[in-house]
Design a protein around this motif. Sequence first.
Motif, PDB file in Angstrom:
ATOM      1  N   ILE A  31       0.843  -1.206   0.000  1.00  0.00           N
ATOM      2  CA  ILE A  31       0.000   0.000   0.000  1.00  0.00           C
ATOM      3  C   ILE A  31       0.876   1.253   0.000  1.00  0.00           C
ATOM      4  N   ALA A  32       1.899   1.256   0.840  1.00  0.00           N
ATOM      5  CA  ALA A  32       2.769   2.428   0.955  1.00  0.00           C
ATOM      6  C   ALA A  32       3.562   2.685  -0.323  1.00  0.00           C
ATOM      7  N   ASN A  33       3.821   1.628  -1.102  1.00  0.00           N
ATOM      8  CA  ASN A  33       4.635   1.761  -2.304  1.00  0.00           C
ATOM      9  C   ASN A  33       3.821   1.822  -3.592  1.00  0.00           C
ATOM     10  N   THR A  34       2.494   1.853  -3.476  1.00  0.00           N
ATOM     11  CA  THR A  34       1.663   1.918  -4.678  1.00  0.00           C
ATOM     12  C   THR A  34       1.953   3.197  -5.451  1.00  0.00           C
ATOM     13  N   SER A  35       2.242   3.045  -6.726  1.00  0.00           N
ATOM     14  CA  SER A  35       2.615   4.179  -7.571  1.00  0.00           C
ATOM     15  C   SER A  35       1.479   5.188  -7.662  1.00  0.00           C
ATOM     16  N   LYS A  36       1.833   6.464  -7.705  1.00  0.00           N
ATOM     17  CA  LYS A  36       0.829   7.505  -7.880  1.00  0.00           C
ATOM     18  C   LYS A  36       0.121   7.383  -9.225  1.00  0.00           C
ATOM     19  N   ARG A  37       0.780   6.695 -10.162  1.00  0.00           N
ATOM     20  CA  ARG A  37       0.193   6.533 -11.495  1.00  0.00           C
ATOM     21  C   ARG A  37      -0.742   5.323 -11.549  1.00  0.00           C
ATOM     22  N   ALA A  38      -0.738   4.516 -10.491  1.00  0.00           N
ATOM     23  CA  ALA A  38      -1.655   3.379 -10.445  1.00  0.00           C
ATOM     24  C   ALA A  38      -3.050   3.870 -10.070  1.00  0.00           C
ATOM     25  N   THR A  39      -4.077   3.135 -10.460  1.00  0.00           N
ATOM     26  CA  THR A  39      -5.441   3.536 -10.176  1.00  0.00           C
ATOM     27  C   THR A  39      -5.755   3.492  -8.685  1.00  0.00           C
ATOM     28  N   LYS A  40      -6.644   4.379  -8.252  1.00  0.00           N
ATOM     29  CA  LYS A  40      -7.048   4.392  -6.845  1.00  0.00           C
ATOM     30  C   LYS A  40      -7.731   3.096  -6.444  1.00  0.00           C
ATOM     31  N   TRP A  41      -8.295   2.385  -7.433  1.00  0.00           N
ATOM     32  CA  TRP A  41      -8.990   1.134  -7.116  1.00  0.00           C
ATOM     33  C   TRP A  41      -8.022   0.043  -6.697  1.00  0.00           C
ATOM     34  N   LEU A  42      -6.804   0.076  -7.213  1.00  0.00           N
ATOM     35  CA  LEU A  42      -5.780  -0.849  -6.730  1.00  0.00           C
ATOM     36  C   LEU A  42      -5.476  -0.558  -5.270  1.00  0.00           C
ATOM     37  N   TYR A  43      -5.319   0.717  -4.959  1.00  0.00           N
ATOM     38  CA  TYR A  43      -5.027   1.128  -3.585  1.00  0.00           C
ATOM     39  C   TYR A  43      -6.126   0.639  -2.633  1.00  0.00           C
ATOM     40  N   TRP A  44      -7.381   0.857  -3.004  1.00  0.00           N
ATOM     41  CA  TRP A  44      -8.481   0.439  -2.136  1.00  0.00           C
ATOM     42  C   TRP A  44      -8.592  -1.079  -2.053  1.00  0.00           C
ATOM     43  N   GLY A  45      -8.284  -1.783  -3.153  1.00  0.00           N
ATOM     44  CA  GLY A  45      -8.289  -3.237  -3.115  1.00  0.00           C
ATOM     45  C   GLY A  45      -7.254  -3.778  -2.145  1.00  0.00           C
ATOM     46  N   LEU A  46      -6.058  -3.196  -2.169  1.00  0.00           N
ATOM     47  CA  LEU A  46      -5.004  -3.604  -1.237  1.00  0.00           C
ATOM     48  C   LEU A  46      -5.385  -3.257   0.200  1.00  0.00           C
ATOM     49  N   LEU A  47      -5.950  -2.072   0.387  1.00  0.00           N
ATOM     50  CA  LEU A  47      -6.318  -1.622   1.740  1.00  0.00           C
ATOM     51  C   LEU A  47      -7.417  -2.509   2.334  1.00  0.00           C
ATOM     52  N   LEU A  48      -8.435  -2.804   1.543  1.00  0.00           N
ATOM     53  CA  LEU A  48      -9.514  -3.674   2.032  1.00  0.00           C
ATOM     54  C   LEU A  48      -9.008  -5.093   2.285  1.00  0.00           C
ATOM     55  N   SER A  49      -8.081  -5.560   1.462  1.00  0.00           N
ATOM     56  CA  SER A  49      -7.487  -6.877   1.684  1.00  0.00           C
ATOM     57  C   SER A  49      -6.747  -6.912   3.021  1.00  0.00           C
ATOM     58  N   ALA A  50      -6.026  -5.836   3.312  1.00  0.00           N
ATOM     59  CA  ALA A  50      -5.331  -5.754   4.602  1.00  0.00           C
ATOM     60  C   ALA A  50      -6.336  -5.807   5.756  1.00  0.00           C
ATOM     61  N   GLY A  51      -7.484  -5.140   5.564  1.00  0.00           N
ATOM     62  CA  GLY A  51      -8.543  -5.212   6.570  1.00  0.00           C
ATOM     63  C   GLY A  51      -9.048  -6.628   6.760  1.00  0.00           C
ATOM     64  N   GLY A  52      -9.187  -7.364   5.638  1.00  0.00           N
ATOM     65  CA  GLY A  52      -9.597  -8.756   5.722  1.00  0.00           C
ATOM     66  C   GLY A  52      -8.570  -9.607   6.437  1.00  0.00           C
ATOM     67  N   ASP A  53      -7.290  -9.354   6.166  1.00  0.00           N
ATOM     68  CA  ASP A  53      -6.222 -10.080   6.861  1.00  0.00           C
ATOM     69  C   ASP A  53      -6.339  -9.910   8.366  1.00  0.00           C
ATOM     70  N   ILE A  54      -6.536  -8.654   8.770  1.00  0.00           N
ATOM     71  CA  ILE A  54      -6.618  -8.361  10.206  1.00  0.00           C
ATOM     72  C   ILE A  54      -7.821  -9.048  10.835  1.00  0.00           C
ATOM     73  N   ALA A  55      -8.982  -8.942  10.184  1.00  0.00           N
ATOM     74  CA  ALA A  55     -10.206  -9.537  10.741  1.00  0.00           C
ATOM     75  C   ALA A  55     -10.066 -11.042  10.920  1.00  0.00           C
ATOM     76  N   LEU A  56      -9.419 -11.708   9.963  1.00  0.00           N
ATOM     77  CA  LEU A  56      -9.321 -13.165  10.007  1.00  0.00           C
ATOM     78  C   LEU A  56      -8.315 -13.679  11.026  1.00  0.00           C
ATOM     79  N   THR A  57      -7.562 -12.794  11.665  1.00  0.00           N
ATOM     80  CA  THR A  57      -6.657 -13.254  12.727  1.00  0.00           C
ATOM     81  C   THR A  57      -7.392 -13.412  14.051  1.00  0.00           C
ATOM     82  N   PHE A  58      -8.602 -12.856  14.133  1.00  0.00           N
ATOM     83  CA  PHE A  58      -9.360 -12.913  15.375  1.00  0.00           C
ATOM     84  C   PHE A  58     -10.368 -14.062  15.345  1.00  0.00           C
ATOM     85  N   THR A  59     -10.796 -14.460  16.514  1.00  0.00           N
ATOM     86  CA  THR A  59     -11.695 -15.630  16.628  1.00  0.00           C
ATOM     87  C   THR A  59     -13.035 -15.281  17.271  1.00  0.00           C
ATOM     88  N   PHE A  60     -13.299 -13.991  17.506  1.00  0.00           N
ATOM     89  CA  PHE A  60     -14.578 -13.638  18.123  1.00  0.00           C
ATOM     90  C   PHE A  60     -15.720 -13.915  17.137  1.00  0.00           C
TER      91      PHE A  60
END
Length: 218
Positions: A56-85
Amino acid sequence: VCGHIGNRLRPVVRAMFPKLFLPLCAVYLAVIALHLEAALQPLTWIVKAAPMAVLIANTSKRATKWLYWGLLLSAGGDIALTFTFPGAFDIGLGFFLFAHFCYVICFLKKPVYTPARLIGTAVVLAAMYYANSIIHPPADLKIAVNIYSLSLAAMIASTILGTEHKPFPAILGSACFGVSDMLLGFATFNLGGEGMLHLPVMVLYYSAQALIYASKQA
């Protein structure tokens, strides 16, 4: 021929691995291999999501914002799946569902419907249908899992049909994502837990995200 292939792959490989990405992947994969996830709680989510933070931090400014949001939401999914509640899996699934929608928008630009691309898309849909048919989620998750599988198939198809990205890393990355998620679904719902499949699932997942990231870099 080998030299030509090497010249094509070299920039892709460089784009796939921004600084710290591979070391951070190796740290989390070692945690899995050594069965240290429980011992690291509640910090496991930081170790797991750290490679995605690098992309996410290294995503090129010339890349689409949708790539950025896809990576960001994926990171959110990673975090959620580490929990067991209760509900953590549903939250993680939701994050990845919307990540796939972002990737579809990102890749489905100026689609070309040639016979080869349509055949490739049909093969993907058939493979996803078969994989989904052998995964048996509980009744209360069946609809959600089916919707998620459709979003995953759409994401893979978008990398085949779209033309405004590097096709090799995009298609390979989306395919790795599909295999990773199908293995995860099979392990979770058919085997009662990831177990020995956790390591290959994460190797495929990190590879998928790195390839998807590389396909839209300048």
